[in-house]
Design a protein around this motif. Sequence first.
Motif, mmCIF file in Angstrom:
data_model
loop_
_atom_site.group_PDB
_atom_site.id
_atom_site.type_symbol
_atom_site.label_atom_id
_atom_site.label_comp_id
_atom_site.label_asym_id
_atom_site.label_seq_id
_atom_site.Cartn_x
_atom_site.Cartn_y
_atom_site.Cartn_z
ATOM 1 N N LEU A 98 0.818 -1.206 0.000
ATOM 2 C CA LEU A 98 0.000 0.000 0.000
ATOM 3 C C LEU A 98 0.856 1.263 0.000
ATOM 4 C CD1 LEU A 98 -2.864 -0.985 2.458
ATOM 5 C CD2 LEU A 98 -3.063 -0.624 -0.002
ATOM 6 N N ASP A 99 1.917 1.257 0.797
ATOM 7 C CA ASP A 99 2.787 2.431 0.867
ATOM 8 C C ASP A 99 3.422 2.733 -0.483
ATOM 9 O OD1 ASP A 99 2.240 2.891 3.502
ATOM 10 O OD2 ASP A 99 4.045 1.920 4.279
ATOM 11 N N ILE A 100 3.858 1.685 -1.186
ATOM 12 C CA ILE A 100 4.480 1.884 -2.499
ATOM 13 C C ILE A 100 3.446 2.340 -3.518
ATOM 14 C CG2 ILE A 100 5.617 0.690 -4.414
ATOM 15 C CD1 ILE A 100 6.963 -1.105 -2.300
ATOM 16 N N ASP B 74 -2.594 13.924 0.340
ATOM 17 C CA ASP B 74 -3.487 13.685 1.467
ATOM 18 C C ASP B 74 -4.933 13.759 0.994
ATOM 19 O OD1 ASP B 74 -1.309 13.482 3.095
ATOM 20 O OD2 ASP B 74 -1.521 15.471 3.982
ATOM 21 N N GLY B 75 -5.799 12.997 1.641
ATOM 22 C CA GLY B 75 -7.218 13.014 1.294
ATOM 23 C C GLY B 75 -7.814 11.626 1.424
ATOM 24 N N GLY C 122 -0.350 13.078 5.992
ATOM 25 C CA GLY C 122 1.032 13.151 6.454
ATOM 26 C C GLY C 122 1.875 11.975 6.007
ATOM 27 N N GLY C 123 1.529 11.408 4.842
ATOM 28 C CA GLY C 123 2.289 10.273 4.322
ATOM 29 C C GLY C 123 1.886 8.937 4.901
ATOM 30 N N ARG C 124 0.894 8.904 5.813
ATOM 31 C CA ARG C 124 0.447 7.664 6.431
ATOM 32 C C ARG C 124 -0.955 7.297 5.954
ATOM 33 N NH1 ARG C 124 3.749 5.965 10.339
ATOM 34 N NH2 ARG C 124 5.234 7.469 11.200
ATOM 35 N N ALA D 116 -0.303 13.466 -6.701
ATOM 36 C CA ALA D 116 0.398 14.739 -6.474
ATOM 37 C C ALA D 116 -0.508 15.851 -5.961
ATOM 38 C CB ALA D 116 1.126 15.213 -7.736
ATOM 39 N N GLN D 117 -1.818 15.762 -6.175
ATOM 40 C CA GLN D 117 -2.732 16.831 -5.769
ATOM 41 C C GLN D 117 -4.107 16.252 -5.500
ATOM 42 O OE1 GLN D 117 -3.385 19.762 -8.830
ATOM 43 N NE2 GLN D 117 -4.254 21.278 -7.436
#
Length: 263
Positions: free
Chosen positions: A31-33, A40-41, A65-67, A163-164
């Motif tokens: 999932l992280d990759i 975020d969202g 926050g990247g999580r 990215a957005q």
Amino acid sequence: MFIDRYPSFTKGRILKTEMLDSLRDYPRHMLDIYYAGYSDGILTGADISVGEHTLTISRGIVKYGGRLYVLEQEQELRYESTGRETVIKIRFAEEPVVRSDMTAYTADIVLDENVVLQQGELELGRFKLKQGARLRMNYESFRDMSTEFNTLQFVHVRYSGYAQSTMAPIIMRRYADELLRSGSSDPHDITFAMLILNEGTAAFSVIEHYVAVRLGAERRPMENTQLYESLRRILDHAASRSGDRFGRGGDLRPGGMQRVLVD
């Protein structure tokens, strides 16, 4: 090197820490990759349904926050008629909960009358409910989705995109459906609507480009509310043209052809 590794649980083998680590880390790494480049969202789920006195948020995944944060079970929130704008927020804890065998990053779902998002908050929706009225989300039209009172709104909600962040699928699907039903023959309208109905939504930059082309303006950075108003303007124009059986409606672009009615 690339690798696909999984433990083999067979009778007589010793259960090793490495085997359990593999079970723990594999889905997390995947999932992280996969979502590494996403903003975020809301990633998926976290849909809201309206009851007489409660809001139900479905299971879902959000990124902040990247999580990645997972809501594993649906959650209910009780709401009241206050007549004041209320935002349904995900509020992320500043520090993780650390135990001897577990570290957990947590977030709560709350109702807040402070409509400005603070650091550590994401929006799921908002409403302003009058005394004695009932909250609704059975929209009569795309325009109705931004009705001020007694309506659950999603215009400000940020969905995770590459990215957005981008617009909520419930808004974009409604727009695409009404745009096609308007009978618009503009190729930009048809292509864009088909993309939305197929994908659910589109990258924010794609929506901005579409709006700029249809309005004959230069693309510029926009907020969700500005983008929604631009889409509403395009849809109103397409609907007004559908009443002209010869398809001779005015042009939205500055200096474009305008229809003149002579009495």
